[in-house]
Design a protein around this motif. Structure first.
Motif, PDB file in Angstrom:
ATOM      1  N   GLN A  40       0.836  -1.210   0.000  1.00  0.00           N
ATOM      2  CA  GLN A  40       0.000   0.000   0.000  1.00  0.00           C
ATOM      3  C   GLN A  40       0.864   1.250   0.000  1.00  0.00           C
ATOM      4  N   ASP A  41       1.996   1.191   0.724  1.00  0.00           N
ATOM      5  CA  ASP A  41       2.915   2.323   0.689  1.00  0.00           C
ATOM      6  C   ASP A  41       3.419   2.537  -0.742  1.00  0.00           C
ATOM      7  N   HIS A  44       0.765   4.225  -2.715  1.00  0.00           N
ATOM      8  CA  HIS A  44       0.698   5.634  -2.334  1.00  0.00           C
ATOM      9  C   HIS A  44       1.776   6.429  -3.065  1.00  0.00           C
ATOM     10  N   GLU A 312      -8.523  -2.872   5.431  1.00  0.00           N
ATOM     11  CA  GLU A 312      -7.740  -2.798   6.657  1.00  0.00           C
ATOM     12  C   GLU A 312      -8.582  -3.173   7.884  1.00  0.00           C
TER      13      GLU A 312
ATOM     14  N   TYR B 342      -4.559   6.279  -0.380  1.00  0.00           N
ATOM     15  CA  TYR B 342      -3.914   5.623   0.751  1.00  0.00           C
ATOM     16  C   TYR B 342      -3.686   6.585   1.898  1.00  0.00           C
ATOM     17  N   SER B 343      -3.311   7.827   1.573  1.00  0.00           N
ATOM     18  CA  SER B 343      -3.141   8.790   2.646  1.00  0.00           C
ATOM     19  C   SER B 343      -4.503   9.148   3.245  1.00  0.00           C
ATOM     20  N   SER B 346      -5.675   6.289   5.347  1.00  0.00           N
ATOM     21  CA  SER B 346      -4.900   6.284   6.575  1.00  0.00           C
ATOM     22  C   SER B 346      -5.476   7.263   7.604  1.00  0.00           C
ATOM     23  N   SER B 347      -5.861   8.449   7.150  1.00  0.00           N
ATOM     24  CA  SER B 347      -6.488   9.424   8.061  1.00  0.00           C
ATOM     25  C   SER B 347      -7.775   8.874   8.637  1.00  0.00           C
ATOM     26  N   SER B 350      -7.168   6.170  11.198  1.00  0.00           N
ATOM     27  CA  SER B 350      -6.749   6.739  12.478  1.00  0.00           C
ATOM     28  C   SER B 350      -7.945   7.223  13.280  1.00  0.00           C
TER      29      SER B 350
END
Lengths: 358, 358
Positions: A40-41, A44, A312, B342-343, B346-347, B350
């Motif tokens: 996934q990184d 990105h 996820e 993806y970013s 990710s937010s 979180s």
């Protein structure tokens, strides 16, 4: 955007990917398909600079000659100096987990052209639908820089409808042996097609199928449609677009409409391919002028975010140590009647949600 | 098992459901399909006493005559005094959200028999695969007490493969116009079929298709298979069954095998239907004697628990107030390049995981 530090081997891979090395693309695809650590990184980083290929989806029943038509179009795009990625998506065998070879063999004559990249993929669905990784591989194709990405699906079903939602223009290919237009309607093809093609149109029944399709399309346009045709992949309600009335309802602005053409081809001789190219071109122009292209990209982005978040969440849930045990122990109890899937699910959800998911 | 208190109207519905009122069944199905408040509690209560119908799945390309064959089998089961539920599952139209009518019309002659219950369903997939509710409706059929549940899917694709995983016996129906056995392989049919039927076998090409299928099946059995045929829906690895070698490998016990028959029918005349019934019967006996039936039910139970847990996790995630805002605002940023899916994911994760999902 934050800089994510990739694992060293993935950083090296990314650099070769950005340098346009096809071998690096193939490796990146495997990294993503197999969901290897850091995938996934990698995505990105690869997507940091957005690029959008012109995506065309091809679907239709087995035996319709999709591969032959896709090959013909690929050659035509190459003649225009476009770099082309061709992705053949096969339904996942529940057992083998790999794509079937049939279509790859037919594309061998294209395999030596460095401007063409061919990949077969299984949908590798989890127990449910199109794998997110299939869509992510298409994102990789965009990021790599192909001008054209052609996606061919085998078969016609829910997953295939979704895959075609990943395309800008959807071409549905039928053959006279497909049966009548009613079958096309039953399979939901009327709602996803931007362009219909009757291939093998030198065979008996071709003209009739063309007529039936045109009639069926005409009847649809006269109905009170909730959504304008060719908005596949865009959830208009979610985007705040009000429901439209009949197409004769002048009071509501429905925006421009795309008239779905029904074309005829004989793919192996090349007959009709030029007309198909022109139709694809006209649809592209329509998407751009109408603003649909932007809407579609935003919808796709939203969908991708949802996919990634859900993936996820599932991982966190099923990796949870307590949960694994609860599930394994509880299953026999469901069959014997000691509990139901709902009481067991409830226990598992309590473990996850009440105590936090860490 | 804990007693869950149902909403009063659902409690009343449950009582009529348990009393065998078909109208209550229809209402219960709508409750579940629409995921109306309390639907999971209703399912829990309905499933408290486990019952298992004999489930047969039918799939194959459009136009193969599945509905006609299913009707013929339905009449035969009625002659044996079985109560039969027939569920026709159509691919979801991305727009209409409703099942298409075609097949329902053909079953009208059965509609007046009180021992037959017919339902058409859209798969109503979320953006991804078979809706859990489709499988839950089949659970309701079991709970209601039908001896037989016949599930017919339109089209052949990933979703259809999954639906057939909900059946004990899968019948794949092809017609001479389907094309050759290679197409069947490409569509993944070889791996899900327990019984092959070549329908409309009075047409030219039927004998050849039968021969091709038998040859293809024979070749498959000679390969080193990772899984024994006809274990669809059962993840053998997850259940601890070791990978098997070739079928000639005596050193490893592979258990009994089912030899997949290729039958011929002319559904509208009834020809071959008796042989099909007998094959279904033999497969049933095989499942019981081999222990596969129990394995399959446990796998189905585990799958249902996973579906229910994941459904609730998704609901919690997307109902979360902060998350909705983050998603809406972030999407335009993805298209413009300010961030990637993806970013943004990710937010969102979180927000959900770090602070708890309450």
């Amino acid at each position: 955007m934050s800089t994510i530090e990739l694992k060293p081997e993935n950083q090296a891979l990314l650099e070769r990917f950005r340098a346009g090395k096809k071998v690096a693309l193939a490796r990146a695809i495997s990294l993503v398909e197999d969901e290897r650590p850091g995938f996934q990184d990698f995505l990105h980083a690869a997507l940091e600079t957005p690029r959008f290929s012109k995506r065309i989806g091809f679907t239709g029943p087995p035996g319709a000659g999709k591969s032959t038509l896709v090959s013909a179009l690929t050659r035509a795009f190459r003649d225009q100096d476009d770099e082309v990625a061709v992705v053949a998506v096969d339904p996942t065998s529940p057992y083998s987990g790999g794509a079937l070879l049939g279509d790859r063999i037919r594309m061998n004559d294209l395999a030596t052209d460095p401007g063409i990249f061919i990949r077969s993929m299984a949908t590798r669905g989890s127990l449910g639908g199109l794998a997110t990784t299939t869509k992510e591989v298409l994102d990789l194709m965009d990021a790599f820089g192909f001008q054209r990405v052609l996606v061919e699906t085998v078969g016609v079903g829910q997953t295939e409808l979704e895959i075609t939602g990943a395309a800008d223009t959807v071409v549905v290919i039928l053959v006279p042996e497909s049966g009548d237009a009613i079958q096309a309607m039953k399979a939901g093809l009327m709602e996803i097609a931007d362009i219909f093609v009757v291939n093998k149109s030198d065979r008996p029944g071709a003209d009739r199928l063309v007529k039936d399709l045109r009639l069926a399309l005409h009847l649809r346009e006269g109905e009170a449609l909730k959504d304008v045709p060719a908005h596949h992949g865009v959830d208009l309600k979610r985007m705040g677009v009000p429901e439209s009335g009949t197409s004769q309802d002048e009071g509501q602005s429905k925006g421009p409409e795309w008239e779905i053409p029904v074309l005829q081809t004989v793919a192996h001789s090349g007959e009709g391919v030029q007309e198909l190219l022109e139709a694809v071109s006209r649809h592209r122009a329509f998407l751009e002028e109408s603003g649909l292209l932007l809407e579609r990209r935003e919808a796709r982005a939203a969908g991708r975010v949802r996919d990634v978040v859900e993936r996820e969440l599932r991982r966190v849930a099923w990796d949870h140590a307590g949960v694994k045990g609860t599930l394994a122990e509880g299953v026999a109890g469901i069959v014997s009647g000691a509990e139901t899937p709902y009481s067991l699910a409830s226990s598992i959800l309590s473990e996850l949600l009440d105590s936090g998911t860490k």
